[in-house]
Design an enzyme around this catalytic site. Structure first.
Site, PDB file in Angstrom:
ATOM      1  N   CYS A   1       0.844  -8.205   5.136  1.00  0.00           N
ATOM      2  CA  CYS A   1       0.327  -7.088   5.028  1.00  0.00           C
ATOM      3  C   CYS A   1      -1.030  -6.785   4.767  1.00  0.00           C
ATOM      4  O   CYS A   1      -2.121  -7.522   4.937  1.00  0.00           O
ATOM      5  CB  CYS A   1       1.290  -6.254   3.979  1.00  0.00           C
ATOM      6  SG  CYS A   1       3.015  -5.980   4.812  1.00  0.00           S
ATOM      7  N   ASP A   2      -1.532  -5.287   4.333  1.00  0.00           N
ATOM      8  CA  ASP A   2      -2.693  -4.812   4.356  1.00  0.00           C
ATOM      9  C   ASP A   2      -3.970  -5.802   3.922  1.00  0.00           C
ATOM     10  O   ASP A   2      -5.007  -5.941   4.489  1.00  0.00           O
ATOM     11  CB  ASP A   2      -2.861  -3.535   3.986  1.00  0.00           C
ATOM     12  CG  ASP A   2      -1.959  -2.441   4.554  1.00  0.00           C
ATOM     13  OD1 ASP A   2      -1.103  -2.786   5.394  1.00  0.00           O
ATOM     14  OD2 ASP A   2      -2.391  -1.337   4.629  1.00  0.00           O
ATOM     15  N   LYS A   3      -3.851  -6.057   2.646  1.00  0.00           N
ATOM     16  CA  LYS A   3      -5.019  -6.675   2.125  1.00  0.00           C
ATOM     17  C   LYS A   3      -4.775  -8.242   2.113  1.00  0.00           C
ATOM     18  O   LYS A   3      -5.567  -9.073   1.817  1.00  0.00           O
ATOM     19  CB  LYS A   3      -5.317  -6.389   0.782  1.00  0.00           C
ATOM     20  CG  LYS A   3      -5.277  -4.815   0.534  1.00  0.00           C
ATOM     21  CD  LYS A   3      -6.483  -4.080   1.563  1.00  0.00           C
ATOM     22  CE  LYS A   3      -6.379  -2.647   1.704  1.00  0.00           C
ATOM     23  NZ  LYS A   3      -4.988  -2.385   1.757  1.00  0.00           N
TER      24      LYS A   3
ATOM     25  N   SER B   1      -5.297   5.300   5.561  1.00  0.00           N
ATOM     26  CA  SER B   1      -4.625   4.408   6.035  1.00  0.00           C
ATOM     27  C   SER B   1      -4.522   4.137   7.522  1.00  0.00           C
ATOM     28  O   SER B   1      -5.042   5.152   8.204  1.00  0.00           O
ATOM     29  CB  SER B   1      -2.994   5.105   5.700  1.00  0.00           C
ATOM     30  OG  SER B   1      -2.150   4.466   6.395  1.00  0.00           O
TER      31      SER B   1
ATOM     32  N   ASP C   1       0.796  -1.231   0.105  1.00  0.00           N
ATOM     33  CA  ASP C   1      -0.026   0.053   0.190  1.00  0.00           C
ATOM     34  C   ASP C   1       0.863   1.313   0.175  1.00  0.00           C
ATOM     35  O   ASP C   1       0.402   2.163  -0.747  1.00  0.00           O
ATOM     36  CB  ASP C   1      -1.016  -0.001   1.251  1.00  0.00           C
ATOM     37  CG  ASP C   1      -2.155  -0.627   0.873  1.00  0.00           C
ATOM     38  OD1 ASP C   1      -2.173  -1.771   0.075  1.00  0.00           O
ATOM     39  OD2 ASP C   1      -3.353  -0.577   1.503  1.00  0.00           O
TER      40      ASP C   1
ATOM     41  N   CYS D   1       4.552  -2.338   8.496  1.00  0.00           N
ATOM     42  CA  CYS D   1       5.259  -1.130   9.016  1.00  0.00           C
ATOM     43  C   CYS D   1       4.891  -0.804  10.352  1.00  0.00           C
ATOM     44  O   CYS D   1       3.743  -1.232  11.034  1.00  0.00           O
ATOM     45  CB  CYS D   1       4.532  -0.156   7.930  1.00  0.00           C
ATOM     46  SG  CYS D   1       5.177  -0.043   6.307  1.00  0.00           S
TER      47      CYS D   1
ATOM     48  N   GLU E   1      -6.977   4.227  -0.543  1.00  0.00           N
ATOM     49  CA  GLU E   1      -6.249   4.747   0.774  1.00  0.00           C
ATOM     50  C   GLU E   1      -5.865   5.908   0.481  1.00  0.00           C
ATOM     51  O   GLU E   1      -5.017   6.140  -0.406  1.00  0.00           O
ATOM     52  CB  GLU E   1      -5.665   3.703   1.259  1.00  0.00           C
ATOM     53  CG  GLU E   1      -5.165   3.817   2.747  1.00  0.00           C
ATOM     54  CD  GLU E   1      -4.364   2.554   3.478  1.00  0.00           C
ATOM     55  OE1 GLU E   1      -4.861   1.969   3.615  1.00  0.00           O
ATOM     56  OE2 GLU E   1      -3.402   2.754   3.203  1.00  0.00           O
TER      57      GLU E   1
END
Length: 552
Positions: free
Chosen positions: A119-121, A468, A78, A191, A442
């Site tokens: 991570c995010d997705k 985010s 991202d 992160c 985002e």
């Protein structure tokens, strides 16, 4: 065994021959076959080390008598996709990830499944997949990045995004920004901070779908590899006992996870991912449950970006199990739910007391009496919107100001950096929802620019897109219905007074209904930004952000 469909009997001689072509022996083929979904790639810092994590998982599977079979998966970073066309593909990748794991596990009937995202997705996508498949499964992630140190203070990726605004406002030089970017992301891992990736990795542990420690053990710690080996061993027990994800992720378990979400002050993106995961678990989870649990749950942890504590600090303080232990004192946690450890949740967290009450506050001395997230309703968001209230300055919990309307993120970002946003304004970014974006991009760049320009205590930002997990300030996203569906956000005009009351959970436009009806009659749906390929199909099929932006 489920894998007998592809390996047992005379009719499966060709199948076994193909497996032997890859070097598998008869003994390996006879054992339970465990799929291992590895989302390693060389574009995401949270995934760059996953080969080693997966090697540890496979070692654990072999130690416990199974045969691991590894396959790959996609992933979007991202941060690198941010603020350009790539971000429109990020949320939509979640559905591809879930679908691809489903395809692999159905085409090749594994006895069990270990998914290794970070991570995010990728994390929510893989959780969605294991609940959809409902075969014995377990998750282990790559772990969080450590924070950097710059001029004696903790820094992370968000520090760099905010640094852009500081350079534009004259509070930082370009040379200093270059020095900061060298130090902000010092290791591999997701992160540093309670951003979306770490939020979801922590919630996978609270959901009981990963082993204790999964959410907080650093990526660079040897404990992460030991956890991966234990995960590989544990999947064999789950296969033997036939414990499936939907046996674990029940309606009660989701409430436990949302309570942890509220105590930690997680990313607003959890309000997209948790309902999407619940949908795959066949659990009805309306948005109101988030407000219900937020009202009951004290906010115990002040994590980056809203506070100063890192994931490593949280790990040293006892991690997610210690948070559950502390929350259990309020009576809102159901400790009788099953977990992939093979034990009930209370058996796990009862032996994990809080080791640092500066990081995990006592329930009778929280940072805030309510949880980190709030769902806002009103004539501007009839189906709801979301804000990370734990990251909002006290003076912005109630705000009224004139709308500054932008038809895209890019327009708003340019105006913020050019100094055209005034104290008291309400920045409105629309046509960035699941359909309108498409992909609900985002928006870390505009929110970070507002912080970097020193306006986060004076300006609110509203959007039908999303923010985010690194966002702080009065940033309200997921406004539903979105502009592309003719929602009220599409009817706002420059200068309209917008009222934000986070305490009362209200978001309203102070324009009478007759005028809104006149504007509604004149509204025309804009041309889609992307007219071909995957994102065009996604835009036609995706649901509202209020439903988790699932593809129905």
């Amino acid at each position: 065994m489920r894998s007998d469909k592809m390996k047992k009997g005379i009719e499966r001689a060709p199948h076994r021959s193909l497996m032997k072509a890859m070097g598998y022996t008869d003994e390996e083929i006879k054992r339970p076959i465990i799929g291992v979904a590895n989302s390693f790639n060389e574009i995401i810092p949270g995934h760059i080390h996953l080969r080693q994590v997966v090697d540890a998982v496979k070692a654990g599977i072999r130690m416990a008598g199974g045969t691991p079979v590894e396959f790959g998966g996609i992933g979007v970073c991202d941060g690198i996709a941010m603020n350009h066309l790539g971000m429109r593909y990020s949320l939509a990748s979640r559905e591809l990830i879930a679908d691809s794991v489903e395809v692999m596990a159905q085409a090749h009937p594994f006895d069990g499944l270990v998914v290794v995202p970070s991570c995010d997705k990728i994390t929510p996508g893989m959780i969605m997949a294991i609940l959809r498949l409902n075969i014995p499964s377990i998750m282990v992630t790559g772990g969080p990045m450590l924070t950097g140190t710059w001029h004696g203070k903790k820094v992370n990726l968000i520090s760099v995004f905010e640094g852009i605004g500081e350079v534009r406002s004259g509070r930082m030089t370009e040379k200093e920004l270059c020095s900061l970017e060298d130090e902000a992301c010092p290791t591999c891992g997701s992160c540093a901070g309670m951003f979306t990736a770490n939020s979801m990795n922590c919630l996978s542990e609270a959901l009981g779908l990963s082993l204790p420690g999964n959410g907080t053990i650093p990526a660079v710690s040897a404990r992460r590899y030991r956890l991966a080996k234990k995960t590989g061993m544990k999947i064999m027990e789950l296969v033997e006992k036939d414990i499936k994800p939907r046996d674990i992720a029940t309606d009660v378990t989701f409430k436990n996870a949302i309570a942890v979400d509220m105590a930690l002050g997680c990313s607003t993106n959890t309000v997209l991912h948790v309902p999407a995961i619940a949908h795959e678990a066949r659990v009805d989870l309306p948005l109101d449950v988030f407000n219900e649990m937020s009202t009951k749950t004290p906010h115990l942890c002040s994590m980056i970006p809203a506070g100063s504590h890192s994931l490593y600090d949280l790990d040293l303080a006892g991690g997610i199990q210690a948070v559950l232990n502390e929350l259990d004192k309020t009576g809102i946690i159901d400790g009788e739910v099953m977990t992939v450890s093979g034990r009930k949740a209370r058996e796990n967290f009862s032996v994990c007391p809080v080791r640092d009450h500066q990081v995990i506050r006592p329930v009778d001395d929280p940072y805030h009496g309510e949880g980190g997230l709030a769902i806002l309703y009103g004539n501007l968001a009839p189906d709801g919107s979301v804000v990370k209230q734990s990251a909002v300055a006290p003076e912005m919990m109630k705000h009224k100001g004139p709308a500054r309307v932008f038809e895209s993120e890019d327009e708003a970002y340019e105006a913020i950096l050019a100094g055209r946003i005034n104290p008291g304004d309400v920045v409105v970014i629309r046509y960035e929802g699941p359909k309108g974006g498409p992909g609900m991009p985002e928006m870390l760049s505009p929110t970070s620019a507002i912080v970097g320009m020193g306006l986060d205590r004076q300006v609110a930002l509203l959007t039908d897109g999303r923010f985010s997990g690194g966002t702080k300030g009065a940033a309200i996203g997921h406004i539903s219905p979105e502009a592309a569906e003719g929602g009220p956000i599409a009817l706002i005009q420059e200068g309209d007074m917008i009222s934000v009351d986070i305490t009362a959970k209200r978001l309203d436009i102070e324009v009478d209904e007759a005028e809104l009806e006149k504007r509604r009659a004149a509204w025309k749906q804009p041309e889609p930004r992307i007219k071909e390929g995957y994102m065009a199909r996604y835009a036609r099929m995706v649901s509202s952000g209020a439903k988790g932006a699932i593809v129905e």
